[in-house]
Design an enzyme around this catalytic site. Structure first.
Site, PDB file in Angstrom:
ATOM      1  N   ASP A   1      -2.567  -1.949  -3.358  1.00 10.46           N
ATOM      2  CA  ASP A   1      -3.397  -0.745  -3.489  1.00 10.46           C
ATOM      3  C   ASP A   1      -2.727   0.232  -4.452  1.00 10.46           C
ATOM      4  OD1 ASP A   1      -5.693   0.871  -2.691  1.00 10.46           O
ATOM      5  OD2 ASP A   1      -4.217   2.206  -1.747  1.00 10.46           O
TER       6      ASP A   1
ATOM      7  N   HIS B   1      -5.748   2.437  -5.391  1.00 10.12           N
ATOM      8  CA  HIS B   1      -5.172   3.523  -4.570  1.00 10.12           C
ATOM      9  C   HIS B   1      -6.264   4.189  -3.723  1.00 10.12           C
ATOM     10  CE1 HIS B   1      -1.393   6.217  -4.410  1.00 10.12           C
ATOM     11  NE2 HIS B   1      -2.086   6.346  -3.282  1.00 10.12           N
ATOM     12  N   GLN B   2      -6.927   3.376  -2.928  1.00 14.31           N
ATOM     13  CA  GLN B   2      -8.020   3.891  -2.098  1.00 14.31           C
ATOM     14  C   GLN B   2      -7.721   3.794  -0.604  1.00 14.31           C
ATOM     15  OE1 GLN B   2     -11.061   0.559  -3.096  1.00 14.31           O
ATOM     16  NE2 GLN B   2     -11.417   0.929  -0.934  1.00 14.31           N
ATOM     17  N   ALA B   3      -6.493   3.377  -0.264  1.00 10.74           N
ATOM     18  CA  ALA B   3      -6.211   3.173   1.165  1.00 10.74           C
ATOM     19  C   ALA B   3      -6.414   4.446   1.977  1.00 10.74           C
ATOM     20  CB  ALA B   3      -4.793   2.636   1.350  1.00 10.74           C
ATOM     21  N   PHE B   4      -6.155   5.581   1.361  1.00  8.54           N
ATOM     22  CA  PHE B   4      -6.272   6.868   2.083  1.00  8.54           C
ATOM     23  C   PHE B   4      -7.716   7.338   2.186  1.00  8.54           C
ATOM     24  CE2 PHE B   4      -7.565   9.979  -1.122  1.00  8.54           C
ATOM     25  CZ  PHE B   4      -7.488   9.202  -2.266  1.00  8.54           C
TER      26      PHE B   4
ATOM     27  N   GLU C   1       0.190   2.880 -12.410  1.00 12.43           N
ATOM     28  CA  GLU C   1      -1.199   3.218 -12.075  1.00 12.43           C
ATOM     29  C   GLU C   1      -1.659   4.541 -12.674  1.00 12.43           C
ATOM     30  OE1 GLU C   1      -0.793   3.415  -7.701  1.00 12.43           O
ATOM     31  OE2 GLU C   1      -1.413   5.506  -7.853  1.00 12.43           O
TER      32      GLU C   1
ATOM     33  N   THR D   1       0.853  -1.200   0.000  1.00 16.20           N
ATOM     34  CA  THR D   1       0.000   0.000   0.000  1.00 16.20           C
ATOM     35  C   THR D   1       0.886   1.246   0.000  1.00 16.20           C
ATOM     36  OG1 THR D   1      -0.157   0.060   2.418  1.00 16.20           O
ATOM     37  CG2 THR D   1      -1.897  -1.133   1.265  1.00 16.20           C
TER      38      THR D   1
ATOM     39  N   ARG E   1       3.990   2.589  -2.527  1.00 18.42           N
ATOM     40  CA  ARG E   1       4.016   3.133  -3.878  1.00 18.42           C
ATOM     41  C   ARG E   1       4.320   1.982  -4.823  1.00 18.42           C
ATOM     42  NH1 ARG E   1       1.358   6.595  -2.387  1.00 18.42           N
ATOM     43  NH2 ARG E   1       1.718   8.838  -2.361  1.00 18.42           N
TER      44      ARG E   1
HETATM   45  P1  NAI Z   1       6.865   7.973   6.760  1.00 15.81           P
HETATM   46  O1  NAI Z   1       7.851   8.890   6.121  1.00 15.81           O
HETATM   47  O2  NAI Z   1       6.215   8.382   8.018  1.00 15.81           O
HETATM   48  O3  NAI Z   1       7.541   6.555   7.024  1.00 15.81           O
HETATM   49  C1  NAI Z   1       8.321   5.892   6.070  1.00 15.81           C
HETATM   50  C2  NAI Z   1       9.313   5.015   6.792  1.00 15.81           C
HETATM   51  O4  NAI Z   1      10.041   4.281   5.807  1.00 15.81           O
HETATM   52  C3  NAI Z   1      10.341   5.810   7.623  1.00 15.81           C
HETATM   53  O5  NAI Z   1      10.390   5.294   8.935  1.00 15.81           O
HETATM   54  C4  NAI Z   1      11.634   5.586   6.863  1.00 15.81           C
HETATM   55  O6  NAI Z   1      12.774   5.570   7.727  1.00 15.81           O
HETATM   56  C5  NAI Z   1      11.383   4.215   6.239  1.00 15.81           C
HETATM   57  N1  NAI Z   1      12.255   3.926   5.114  1.00 15.81           N
HETATM   58  C6  NAI Z   1      12.838   4.770   4.234  1.00 15.81           C
HETATM   59  N2  NAI Z   1      13.607   4.088   3.385  1.00 15.81           N
HETATM   60  C7  NAI Z   1      13.524   2.788   3.729  1.00 15.81           C
HETATM   61  C8  NAI Z   1      14.109   1.600   3.225  1.00 15.81           C
HETATM   62  N3  NAI Z   1      14.953   1.627   2.191  1.00 15.81           N
HETATM   63  N4  NAI Z   1      13.812   0.432   3.835  1.00 15.81           N
HETATM   64  C9  NAI Z   1      12.977   0.401   4.894  1.00 15.81           C
HETATM   65  N5  NAI Z   1      12.386   1.505   5.421  1.00 15.81           N
HETATM   66  C10 NAI Z   1      12.665   2.675   4.838  1.00 15.81           C
HETATM   67  O7  NAI Z   1       5.803   7.642   5.600  1.00 15.81           O
HETATM   68  P2  NAI Z   1       4.302   7.171   5.793  1.00 15.81           P
HETATM   69  O8  NAI Z   1       3.415   8.343   5.912  1.00 15.81           O
HETATM   70  O9  NAI Z   1       4.260   6.117   6.832  1.00 15.81           O
HETATM   71  O10 NAI Z   1       4.008   6.537   4.351  1.00 15.81           O
HETATM   72  C11 NAI Z   1       4.537   5.292   3.982  1.00 15.81           C
HETATM   73  C12 NAI Z   1       4.214   5.001   2.532  1.00 15.81           C
HETATM   74  O11 NAI Z   1       2.798   4.955   2.336  1.00 15.81           O
HETATM   75  C13 NAI Z   1       4.753   6.011   1.523  1.00 15.81           C
HETATM   76  O12 NAI Z   1       5.261   5.304   0.404  1.00 15.81           O
HETATM   77  C14 NAI Z   1       3.529   6.755   1.066  1.00 15.81           C
HETATM   78  O13 NAI Z   1       3.713   7.234  -0.240  1.00 15.81           O
HETATM   79  C15 NAI Z   1       2.489   5.651   1.143  1.00 15.81           C
HETATM   80  N6  NAI Z   1       1.106   6.106   1.248  1.00 15.81           N
HETATM   81  C16 NAI Z   1       0.144   5.420   0.565  1.00 15.81           C
HETATM   82  C17 NAI Z   1      -1.187   5.809   0.635  1.00 15.81           C
HETATM   83  C18 NAI Z   1      -2.270   5.065  -0.057  1.00 15.81           C
HETATM   84  O14 NAI Z   1      -3.395   5.576  -0.153  1.00 15.81           O
HETATM   85  N7  NAI Z   1      -2.028   3.864  -0.556  1.00 15.81           N
HETATM   86  C19 NAI Z   1      -1.565   6.985   1.415  1.00 15.81           C
HETATM   87  C20 NAI Z   1      -0.483   7.588   2.150  1.00 15.81           C
HETATM   88  C21 NAI Z   1       0.807   7.168   2.040  1.00 15.81           C
END
Ligand code: NAI
Length: 335
Positions: A259, A296-299, A264, A233, A235
Site C-alpha cells: 500500500d 496508500h489507501q489503507a487509512f 510514492e 502497509t 512506509r
Molecule cells: P505504533 O507507533 O503504534 O506502532 C509501531 C510499532 O513498531 C511499535 O510497537 C514499535 O515498538 C515497533 N517498532 C519500532 N521499531 C521497530 C523495529 N525496528 N522492528 C520492529 N518493530 C519496531 O504505529 P502504528 O500506528 O501501529 O503504525 C504502524 C505503521 O503504519 C507506521 O509506519 C505508520 O506510518 C503506518 N501507517 C500506514 C497507513 C496507511 O494508510 N498505509 C496509515 C497509518 C499508519
C-alpha cells in the site's frame, strides 16, 4: 487561528470543515499543492500548517515556515518520518500528529491484501469480466494454520494480529517493545531471523526510522521461506524495492502486497492515468501477476477520516489555547 492545509483533497475539505464547524472555529485555507520549499511561502499569515504524508517537511521547508512565524505543524497522519523533528525543535516549531485514528482501517486493508493475493482476487476479477472462467493459476491456501510474522506490533499491528488470530493463524512477532496483548492472542515474540525462516506471510507495521529503512533488503529476503507473502502497509522505504523485485524474480517472494512505496511521493494520490510512468522500478513491479499495489489507501475509511479531522482540529485548538498540542511528536521518537 489561521491554518494552511497543504495537499488538500476534496475529502480533506469535507471532513476538516465538519470537524472545524463543530469544535474548531479556525480560519482554514486549503491548498492543492504539496508543501515544499517552493510552496512554503503560501502559508504566509497562518499560525499553523497542516500537512500529509508526502508533504516535504525538511529543514529547508521548516526554516521558511519558521521565518513566517508558523509555530505548529499539524500532521494529519500517524507517521512522522517525513518531518525533520530535529530541525523543527531547533526552529521552535511544534509538530503534532494523529497517533491513532482507525487502526482497524489499516489492519483490515492489510488482511484484504493478504486474502486478495492468496485467492488471486485481482486476477479473477479481470478474468471473469473477460468471460474467462478457468481456474488455472487461481489456487489459494487456507489461512488457518499458516504462520504470519508481524514486524511492529503497535496500534495497527495488534489489530492485524486480532483478525489473523480469529482466522486460526499462528502468530510470530518482532518488536523492541513487546506487548502482553500479543502474547494473550497466542502470539510469540521471536528474533527476526526466526520470523523470516518460519513465516508463510510477513507483514510490516513498524514506523520508518533510520533503523528500519530498508529493513527488508537482499539479506532479509534470502532468510525468508521460499514463496513467502510479503505485505507492506507501513512506509515504503522499510522495504528495498529493488531487492524485492529480485526476490520476486527468484521466487523467494511468492506474493507481494504494497500500500506504500518508497518513491510514492511522485505517484500516489494523483490521477496520472493520461501520463507515461517514469518510474521504471515501479513499472517493473506492476508486471508481476503476484503483485498487488494500492495507492496508500489503507487509512481511507469514513471512520478514519472523521477521527483524523477531529484530532487535527483538537491539536490546533489545544495549541492555540495552551501552547501545547494534544498529540505532540517529540524529537526523542526518532530511533
Ligand atoms: P505504533 O507507533 O503504534 O506502532 C509501531 C510499532 O513498531 C511499535 O510497537 C514499535 O515498538 C515497533 N517498532 C519500532 N521499531 C521497530 C523495529 N525496528 N522492528 C520492529 N518493530 C519496531 O504505529 P502504528 O500506528 O501501529 O503504525 C504502524 C505503521 O503504519 C507506521 O509506519 C505508520 O506510518 C503506518 N501507517 C500506514 C497507513 C496507511 O494508510 N498505509 C496509515 C497509518 C499508519
Amino acid at each position: 487561528m489561521k491554518v494552511t492545509v497543504f495537499s488538500a483533497k476534496d475529502f480533506d475539505r469535507r471532513f476538516l470543515d465538519a470537524a472545524n464547524a463543530s469544535a474548531g472555529g479556525h480560519q482554514i485555507d486549503y491548498l492543492d499543492v504539496r508543501l515544499s520549499p517552493a510552496t512554503a511561502l503560501l502559508a504566509k499569515g497562518s499560525g499553523a500548517v497542516c500537512a500529509f504524508v508526502n508533504d516535504q517537511l525538511d529543514r529547508a521547508t521548516l526554516s521558511i515556515l519558521a521565518e513566517l512565524g508558523i509555530k505548529l505543524v499539524a500532521l494529519r497522519s500517524a507517521g512522522f518520518n517525513h518531518c525533520d523533528l530535529v530541525a523543527a525543535s531547533e526552529l521552535g516549531i511544534t509538530v503534532a500528529r494523529v497517533p491513532a485514528y482507525s487502526p482497524y482501517a489499516v489492519a483490515e486493508h492489510t488482511v484484504a491484501l493478504m486474502l486478495s493475493l492468496n485467492r488471486h482476487i485481482h486476477r479473477a476479477y479481470a478474468r471473469v469480466r473477460d468471460g474467462n472462467f478457468a481456474l488455472d493459476g487461481l489456487m489459494g491456501f487456507d489461512m488457518r494454520g499458516r504462520t504470519v510474522g508481524l514486524i511492529g506490533i503497535g496500534t495497527i499491528g495488534i489489530e492485524v494480529a486480532r483478525i489473523l488470530a480469529g482466522m486460526g493463524c499462528r502468530l510470530l512477532g518482532n518488536d523492541p517493545q513487546p506487548s502482553p496483548a500479543f502474547t494473550a492472542l497466542g502470539g510469540a515474540y521471536v528474533e527476526l531471523s526466526r520470523l523470516y525462516a518460519d513465516s508463510d506471510i510477513i507483514s510490516l507495521h513498524c514506523p520508518l526510522t533510520p533503523g528500519t529503512r530498508h529493513l527488508v533488503d537482499d539479506a532479509a529476503i534470502a532468510a525468508m521461506k521460499k514463496g513467502v507473502m510479503l505485505i507492506n502497509t507501513s512506509r515504503g522505504a522499510v522495504v528495498d524495492t529493488k531487492a524485492v523485485i529480485a526476490g520476486l524474480k527468484s521466487g523467494t517472494i511468492g506474493y507481494l502486497g504494497l500500500d506504500v512505496y518508497e518513491e510514492e511521493g511522485d505517484l500516489f494520490f494523483e490521477n496520472l492515468s493520461d501520463q507515461m510512468l517514469h518510474d521504471d522500478v515501479f513499472a517493473r513491479l506492476l508486471t508481476f501477476p503476484n503483485v498487488l499495489v494500492t495507492g496508500h489507501q489503507a487509512f481511507f475509511t469514513i471512520e478514519a477520516l472523521t477521527a483524523i479531522a477531529d484530532t487535527t482540529i483538537l491539536n490546533i485548538s489545544r495549541f492555540e489555547a495552551t501552547g501545547s498540542a494534544a498529540h505532540e511528536v517529540s524529537v526523542e521518537r526518532i530511533a
